[in-house]
Design a protein around this motif. Structure first.
Motif, PDB file in Angstrom:
ATOM      1  N   ALA A 197       0.821  -1.211   0.000  1.00  0.00           N
ATOM      2  CA  ALA A 197       0.000   0.000   0.000  1.00  0.00           C
ATOM      3  C   ALA A 197       0.855   1.260   0.000  1.00  0.00           C
ATOM      4  O   ALA A 197       0.471   2.286  -0.568  1.00  0.00           O
ATOM      5  N   ILE A 198       2.036   1.204   0.623  1.00  0.00           N
ATOM      6  CA  ILE A 198       2.902   2.371   0.708  1.00  0.00           C
ATOM      7  C   ILE A 198       3.311   2.855  -0.682  1.00  0.00           C
ATOM      8  O   ILE A 198       3.424   4.057  -0.943  1.00  0.00           O
ATOM      9  N   ASP A 199       3.509   1.919  -1.609  1.00  0.00           N
ATOM     10  CA  ASP A 199       3.928   2.270  -2.967  1.00  0.00           C
ATOM     11  C   ASP A 199       2.777   2.317  -3.961  1.00  0.00           C
ATOM     12  O   ASP A 199       2.993   2.462  -5.160  1.00  0.00           O
ATOM     13  N   ASP A 200       1.548   2.200  -3.463  1.00  0.00           N
ATOM     14  CA  ASP A 200       0.373   2.161  -4.341  1.00  0.00           C
ATOM     15  C   ASP A 200      -0.469   3.415  -4.117  1.00  0.00           C
ATOM     16  O   ASP A 200      -1.076   3.595  -3.078  1.00  0.00           O
ATOM     17  N   SER A 201      -0.492   4.289  -5.138  1.00  0.00           N
ATOM     18  CA  SER A 201      -1.220   5.555  -4.990  1.00  0.00           C
ATOM     19  C   SER A 201      -2.715   5.348  -4.798  1.00  0.00           C
ATOM     20  O   SER A 201      -3.405   6.224  -4.269  1.00  0.00           O
ATOM     21  N   SER A 202      -3.236   4.188  -5.204  1.00  0.00           N
ATOM     22  CA  SER A 202      -4.663   3.937  -5.060  1.00  0.00           C
ATOM     23  C   SER A 202      -5.067   3.689  -3.612  1.00  0.00           C
ATOM     24  O   SER A 202      -6.251   3.646  -3.306  1.00  0.00           O
ATOM     25  N   ARG A 203      -4.103   3.510  -2.720  1.00  0.00           N
ATOM     26  CA  ARG A 203      -4.411   3.257  -1.310  1.00  0.00           C
ATOM     27  C   ARG A 203      -4.305   4.510  -0.444  1.00  0.00           C
ATOM     28  O   ARG A 203      -4.492   4.461   0.766  1.00  0.00           O
ATOM     29  N   ASP A 245     -12.344  13.164  13.623  1.00  0.00           N
ATOM     30  CA  ASP A 245     -11.415  12.734  12.583  1.00  0.00           C
ATOM     31  C   ASP A 245     -12.168  12.610  11.260  1.00  0.00           C
ATOM     32  O   ASP A 245     -13.177  11.902  11.173  1.00  0.00           O
ATOM     33  N   ILE A 246     -11.681  13.312  10.246  1.00  0.00           N
ATOM     34  CA  ILE A 246     -12.295  13.291   8.923  1.00  0.00           C
ATOM     35  C   ILE A 246     -11.232  12.841   7.921  1.00  0.00           C
ATOM     36  O   ILE A 246     -10.146  13.427   7.871  1.00  0.00           O
ATOM     37  N   ALA A 247     -11.543  11.812   7.139  1.00  0.00           N
ATOM     38  CA  ALA A 247     -10.575  11.316   6.158  1.00  0.00           C
ATOM     39  C   ALA A 247     -11.279  10.937   4.870  1.00  0.00           C
ATOM     40  O   ALA A 247     -12.450  10.531   4.871  1.00  0.00           O
ATOM     41  N   TYR A 248     -10.542  11.036   3.775  1.00  0.00           N
ATOM     42  CA  TYR A 248     -11.094  10.709   2.455  1.00  0.00           C
ATOM     43  C   TYR A 248     -10.072   9.894   1.676  1.00  0.00           C
ATOM     44  O   TYR A 248      -8.898  10.271   1.579  1.00  0.00           O
ATOM     45  N   ALA A 249     -10.523   8.771   1.139  1.00  0.00           N
ATOM     46  CA  ALA A 249      -9.691   7.928   0.281  1.00  0.00           C
ATOM     47  C   ALA A 249     -10.306   7.942  -1.116  1.00  0.00           C
ATOM     48  O   ALA A 249     -11.326   7.289  -1.351  1.00  0.00           O
ATOM     49  N   PRO A 250      -9.737   8.682  -2.056  1.00  0.00           N
ATOM     50  CA  PRO A 250     -10.350   8.817  -3.384  1.00  0.00           C
ATOM     51  C   PRO A 250     -10.338   7.528  -4.202  1.00  0.00           C
ATOM     52  O   PRO A 250     -11.134   7.374  -5.118  1.00  0.00           O
ATOM     53  N   LYS A 251      -9.423   6.606  -3.884  1.00  0.00           N
ATOM     54  CA  LYS A 251      -9.331   5.341  -4.617  1.00  0.00           C
ATOM     55  C   LYS A 251      -9.214   4.185  -3.628  1.00  0.00           C
ATOM     56  O   LYS A 251      -8.226   3.446  -3.625  1.00  0.00           O
ATOM     57  N   PHE A 252     -10.224   4.051  -2.779  1.00  0.00           N
ATOM     58  CA  PHE A 252     -10.209   2.972  -1.792  1.00  0.00           C
ATOM     59  C   PHE A 252     -10.037   1.623  -2.475  1.00  0.00           C
ATOM     60  O   PHE A 252      -9.292   0.765  -2.045  1.00  0.00           O
TER      61      PHE A 252
END
Length: 207
Positions: A52-58, A78-85
């Motif tokens: 996941a560290i090297d994967d922009s989709s994570r 806490d507010i978070a957004y993952a555009p490519k979960f």
């Protein structure tokens, strides 16, 4: 007469001073704002941390804000957004994004106090919203899904001064809702199994 003067001059002031010293002072409260950036991994993401560290989709990003009382007990939003979960696959189904909004109770240990340089390890837990949305390029669109869930985890704040520090944070998130029973991009989200870990680092602004 002499006894009365003795009481007025010495005993009464001494008792008043003692009462002031013996009354516990109010615990100092400090607020914080922490913009952060990191990755989601494991669980419904279908990926492990090292990948996941090297994967922009994570990738995920967001902000935490709250306060600590006496450096020990606190509250955090806490507010978070993952555009490519889950990243897009093929031409028929688009990517899935996830928005989380969590309200947490925090328990910390203010090593070094609440001012100046210091370290504060902490644990936290709470409940909130997990909102998923899967984009599709075909006629049938997967609607937005709002799920009630929880998170639990911990981390450490390292302060360099009264107002600036850094944070490392790891927490687990999971839904409660049976509404997640669907198959999105091959990931089975049965009831209560929309789950994943989130690891982030961020800047801490204390005030």
């Amino acid at each position: 007469m002499h006894r009365r003067r003795l009481i007025e001059r010495w005993i009464v002031p001494t008792m008043m001073m003692a009462s002031v010293l013996l009354v516990p002072t109010a615990a100092r409260a400090d607020g914080f704002v922490t913009p952060f950036f990191g990755v989601n991994f494991a669980g419904a993401t279908g990926g492990v941390l090292i990948n996941a560290i090297d994967d922009s989709s994570r990738q995920t990003y967001g902000v935490s804000l709250g306060f600590m009382i006496g450096g020990v007990f606190g509250f955090e939003e806490d507010i978070a957004y993952a555009p490519k979960f889950v990243a897009a696959q093929g031409t028929q189904i688009g990517q899935t994004n996830v928005l989380t909004l969590m309200s947490n109770l925090v328990l910390g240990i203010p090593i070094g106090g609440q001012t100046g340089a210091g370290v504060r390890p902490y644990v936290l837990g709470g409940v909130g919203l997990l909102r998923t949305n899967a984009e599709q390029s075909i006629a049938t669109l997967t609607p937005d899904q709002n799920s009630f869930g929880f998170d639990a985890g911990g981390g450490i704040n390292i302060y360099f001064s009264d107002h600036v520090g850094i944070r490392g944070d790891l927490r687990y998130m999971r839904s409660f809702s049976a509404a997640d029973s669907s198959n999105i991009l091959g990931v089975i989200l049965r009831k209560g199994t929309l789950d994943f870990w989130r690891g982030t680092g961020g800047l801490v602004l204390r005030f």
